[in-house]
Design a protein around this motif. Structure first.
Motif, short mmCIF file in Angstrom:
data_model
loop_
_atom_site.label_atom_id
_atom_site.label_comp_id
_atom_site.label_asym_id
_atom_site.label_seq_id
_atom_site.Cartn_x
_atom_site.Cartn_y
_atom_site.Cartn_z
N UNK A 154 -6.30 94.93 14.63
CA UNK A 154 -7.39 95.81 14.21
C UNK A 154 -8.28 96.14 15.41
N UNK A 155 -8.73 97.40 15.54
CA UNK A 155 -9.61 97.75 16.66
C UNK A 155 -10.89 96.91 16.68
N UNK A 156 -11.26 96.49 17.88
CA UNK A 156 -12.48 95.71 18.10
C UNK A 156 -13.68 96.65 18.16
N UNK A 157 -14.68 96.39 17.35
CA UNK A 157 -15.86 97.25 17.29
C UNK A 157 -16.57 97.35 18.64
N UNK A 158 -16.49 96.28 19.44
CA UNK A 158 -17.16 96.26 20.73
C UNK A 158 -16.26 96.71 21.88
N UNK A 159 -15.02 97.04 21.56
CA UNK A 159 -14.05 97.36 22.60
C UNK A 159 -14.18 98.78 23.12
N UNK A 160 -13.66 98.99 24.33
CA UNK A 160 -13.68 100.32 24.93
C UNK A 160 -12.76 101.28 24.19
N UNK A 184 -7.73 104.58 30.12
CA UNK A 184 -7.79 105.69 31.07
C UNK A 184 -6.39 106.05 31.53
N UNK A 185 -6.13 107.34 31.62
CA UNK A 185 -4.80 107.80 32.01
C UNK A 185 -4.69 107.90 33.53
N UNK A 186 -4.97 106.82 34.20
CA UNK A 186 -4.90 106.76 35.65
C UNK A 186 -3.86 105.73 36.05
N UNK A 187 -2.94 106.13 36.90
CA UNK A 187 -1.82 105.27 37.26
C UNK A 187 -2.28 103.96 37.86
N UNK A 188 -3.34 104.00 38.66
CA UNK A 188 -3.83 102.78 39.29
C UNK A 188 -4.31 101.78 38.23
N UNK A 189 -5.02 102.27 37.23
CA UNK A 189 -5.52 101.40 36.16
C UNK A 189 -4.37 100.88 35.31
#
Length: 253
Positions: free
Chosen positions: A131-137, A180-185
């Motif tokens: 379940x999605x975390x309410x405090x999550x990004x 984030x859709x960044x390859x480094x991340x």
């Protein structure tokens, strides 16, 4: 709410692939094996049911009508079914392992969904809810399925499971990597997961709660029944009526 097409597109993207891998690692921590068990996924679980596809005696994917259904597994006989999440096509106590993903947070009736989960789960069976975390990004961004519906805090999820006659026995979290859709991340996702888990950082994307079925459910007592049972009845006894007639001959009993 994401439909089955949106969900499938997400999980074929680079971001979705990373999310599947990280959540799958957490699921495997709870259930290293499901060999010899009947395993059912409720919601959009096909990215994760593949973990157990070759292990259980039987694995099925139940997809809620409001999401839609796709053929699963792709190159094998279909094991996916379109269902109403409060009316599963299974007999009582038929499931050993039930995994719920992309379902609780978007259900129109969470209590009915969990009541049905309780019904089909065998005694000694286990349910694992992601379940999605309410405090999550991830819950803060609506461009992924984890940003849809109602996210939960750990306390809210614990209370929900207990109200539905489940006993939580194990907790974990996953998806500390930013959405984030960044390859480094995305390339450093494992490092994010290890750091987040080691430091117990509060912004994980999802909660995972594993719970067992309470075999004996508490019986609710309706207020009107209790009032009727304990309401005093103020009627004279036969002896009292006889005394009244003797003292007042004009009064009929």
């Amino acid at each position: 709410m994401s439909d089955v097409i949106d969900l499938r597109v997400f999980y074929t993207s680079q971001l979705g692939t990373v999310a599947r891998r990280m959540v799958s690692r957490a699921i495997r921590t709870h259930w290293p094996s499901a060999r010899g068990m009947t395993t059912v996924g409720l919601g959009y679980c096909t990215p994760y049911l593949g973990l157990f596809r070759d292990e259980p005696d039987r694995s099925l994917a139940f997809m809620p009508a409001q999401q839609g259904v796709i053929h699963w597994p792709t190159a094998r006989p279909c094991r996916s079914v379109l269902v109403e999440d409060h009316m599963l096509p299974l007999p009582d106590a038929a499931v050993d392992r039930l995994i719920i993903v992309h379902a609780l947070e978007v259900s129109n009736d969470v209590q009915a969904l969990l009541a049905e989960a309780w019904r089909v789960l065998a005694a000694g069976g286990r349910v694992l809810a992601v379940v999605p975390n309410r405090r999550g990004l991830w819950a803060q961004r609506d461009n992924t399925p984890f940003g849809q519906g109602r996210p939960y805090s750990a306390r809210q999820l614990t209370e929900l499971m207990r109200q539905s006659s489940f006993t939580p026995v194990a907790w974990s979290q996953a998806l500390w990597v930013p959405p984030l859709k960044k390859s480094l991340i995305l390339g450093s996702a494992i490092a994010w997961e290890r750091m987040g888990s080691a430091l117990s950082l509060p912004f994980a994307g999802v909660h995972l709660v594993e719970a067992t079925k309470q075999v004996y459910r508490p019986a609710a007592v309706r207020r009107e029944d209790s009032v009727r049972i304990f309401r005093p009845v103020l009627q004279p006894t036969p002896a009292a009526r006889e005394q009244t007639v003797m003292r007042h001959p004009g009064v009929s009993p």
